[in-house]
Structures are given as C-alpha cells and as structure tokens.
Design a protein around this motif. Sequence first.
Motif, short mmCIF file in Angstrom:
data_model
loop_
_atom_site.label_atom_id
_atom_site.label_comp_id
_atom_site.label_asym_id
_atom_site.label_seq_id
_atom_site.Cartn_x
_atom_site.Cartn_y
_atom_site.Cartn_z
N VAL A 55 0.83 -1.26 0.13
CA VAL A 55 0.06 0.17 0.04
C VAL A 55 0.96 1.32 -0.15
O VAL A 55 0.56 1.95 -0.81
CB VAL A 55 -0.87 -0.19 1.29
CG1 VAL A 55 -1.77 1.27 1.24
CG2 VAL A 55 -1.90 -1.17 1.23
N ARG A 56 1.83 1.37 0.92
CA ARG A 56 2.80 2.48 0.84
C ARG A 56 3.42 2.81 -0.36
O ARG A 56 3.60 3.81 -0.90
CB ARG A 56 3.73 2.33 2.14
CG ARG A 56 3.28 2.39 3.15
CD ARG A 56 4.07 1.90 4.59
NE ARG A 56 3.85 1.81 5.83
CZ ARG A 56 4.40 0.87 6.73
NH1 ARG A 56 5.01 0.21 6.59
NH2 ARG A 56 3.64 1.28 7.69
N PHE A 57 3.97 1.70 -0.99
CA PHE A 57 4.92 1.97 -2.27
C PHE A 57 3.74 2.20 -3.39
O PHE A 57 4.28 2.79 -4.25
CB PHE A 57 5.65 0.31 -2.63
CG PHE A 57 6.54 0.05 -1.45
CD1 PHE A 57 7.07 1.01 -0.69
CD2 PHE A 57 6.88 -1.20 -1.40
CE1 PHE A 57 8.00 0.50 0.16
CE2 PHE A 57 8.09 -1.58 -0.52
CZ PHE A 57 8.52 -0.59 0.45
N THR A 58 2.59 2.07 -3.39
CA THR A 58 1.88 2.46 -4.20
C THR A 58 1.09 3.76 -4.09
O THR A 58 1.23 4.78 -5.01
CB THR A 58 0.58 1.16 -4.42
OG1 THR A 58 1.22 -0.03 -4.71
CG2 THR A 58 -0.41 1.59 -5.55
N GLU A 59 0.62 3.92 -2.70
CA GLU A 59 0.11 5.10 -2.66
C GLU A 59 0.98 6.59 -2.68
O GLU A 59 0.46 7.47 -3.19
CB GLU A 59 -0.57 5.29 -0.79
CG GLU A 59 -1.65 4.46 -0.72
CD GLU A 59 -2.29 4.90 0.59
OE1 GLU A 59 -3.19 4.75 0.98
OE2 GLU A 59 -1.28 4.99 1.57
N ILE A 60 2.32 6.43 -2.54
CA ILE A 60 3.38 7.44 -2.45
C ILE A 60 3.15 8.05 -3.93
O ILE A 60 3.53 9.11 -4.20
CB ILE A 60 4.55 7.13 -1.94
CG1 ILE A 60 5.49 8.14 -1.67
CG2 ILE A 60 5.36 6.24 -2.90
CD1 ILE A 60 6.87 8.09 -0.90
N ASN A 61 2.95 7.33 -4.69
CA ASN A 61 2.88 7.67 -6.06
C ASN A 61 2.19 8.74 -6.63
O ASN A 61 1.74 9.40 -7.68
CB ASN A 61 2.96 6.74 -7.16
CG ASN A 61 4.43 5.85 -6.96
OD1 ASN A 61 5.28 6.26 -7.60
ND2 ASN A 61 4.20 4.83 -6.51
N TYR A 62 0.68 8.73 -5.95
CA TYR A 62 -0.50 9.62 -6.16
C TYR A 62 -0.69 10.33 -4.87
O TYR A 62 -1.66 11.21 -5.05
CB TYR A 62 -1.68 8.78 -6.70
CG TYR A 62 -2.12 7.69 -6.04
CD1 TYR A 62 -3.09 8.02 -4.86
CD2 TYR A 62 -1.75 6.47 -6.12
CE1 TYR A 62 -3.62 7.04 -4.02
CE2 TYR A 62 -2.29 5.41 -5.29
CZ TYR A 62 -3.33 5.69 -4.16
OH TYR A 62 -3.82 4.54 -3.29
N SER A 63 -0.26 9.98 -3.75
CA SER A 63 -0.79 10.99 -2.73
C SER A 63 -0.06 12.05 -2.52
O SER A 63 0.91 12.45 -3.18
CB SER A 63 -0.41 9.97 -1.21
OG SER A 63 -1.19 8.86 -1.23
N GLU A 64 -0.62 13.14 -1.70
CA GLU A 64 -0.17 14.37 -1.43
C GLU A 64 1.27 14.34 -0.72
O GLU A 64 1.80 13.36 0.07
CB GLU A 64 -1.06 15.07 -0.39
CG GLU A 64 -0.46 16.48 0.06
CD GLU A 64 -1.39 17.25 1.11
OE1 GLU A 64 -0.83 17.97 1.80
OE2 GLU A 64 -2.61 16.90 1.13
N LYS A 65 2.18 14.92 -1.08
CA LYS A 65 3.62 14.89 -0.79
C LYS A 65 3.76 16.05 0.32
O LYS A 65 3.35 17.05 0.39
CB LYS A 65 4.71 15.25 -1.79
CG LYS A 65 4.29 14.17 -3.13
CD LYS A 65 4.60 12.93 -2.78
CE LYS A 65 4.43 11.86 -4.11
NZ LYS A 65 3.10 11.88 -4.71
#
Length: 146
Positions: free
Chosen positions: A53-63
């Motif tokens: 989930v982390r490795f996937t979410e980081i690509n489209y989540s707020e930074k």
Amino acid sequence: MESVILKFEQLLNENVNYIPTINNEILEVKNPGKWSKKEILGHLIDSAIHNLVRFTEINYSEKPYRHRPYNQIDLVNLNQYQKTDIKELTQLWFLINNQIVRIMKSVDENALDYKIILSDESVIDLRFLMTDYVEHLEHHINQIKS
C-alpha cells in the motif's frame, strides 16, 4: 535499486519452496514473549501488505507522504497465523512480495526521492523505505531459517 531488487528476488526464490519443508513442530514452537516461526512469516505477510500500500500510494498521494504505523502484535494475533497451514502462508507471502518486486522494478527514478514523514516526524525517502523493507525481510527470514 537494482542490487536491492536482485537481493529481494533471491530471498523470495530461495525461500518459497524451503519454508514449507520445515517441520511443523519447529514452525510452531513459541517462547514466552516471542513469535513462532509461523508467526514471523505472518508478520512478514502483514509487513508486505502494508508496504505494498505504501509503495503504491506514495505515487499519487499528497507529498510529503505520511507513513502510518500498524500494530504488529495485534495483527499477528488477529490473523491467526499460528493456526494457518504453512503452505498457504508461504504462498500468500510470496505472491504479495512478487507484486512489490513489480512495483520496485517499475518505480520512476525521481519517485525514489519522494519524502516520507515517519510517526516520530523524521524524514526518509522512498529509496530508503524500499531498501529497509528488503533488509527487514532478510532479518526475519534468517530467524525462520535458524
């Protein structure tokens, strides 16, 4: 990242067929305050689920991305890994991690620098998180094999 991915693949391929050959009595031994080898593998499954989930979410989540911890002990108990067939556990562990390998292989080089804020407010990047994940996996595989 290439060497990390190669190490990761090697760990998966060396152990997917080995772990189910370990005697069930050895896999289920519990010492006070410690996980059995089955429960360690279960912990690795929980870790894989959360990191997928982390490795996937980081690509489209707020930074920057906020790392969410999880209750490792409760998850191992709730998922009843101690009572689950080792072949089923090993297959689940292997399949989730194969998906993580695919993500690692396809991650954009720039994404490896995405910042991640940990619960203690320290900052790491995706490259560190991915590398640390493989080191964590290796540590626990060694515990299962010992």
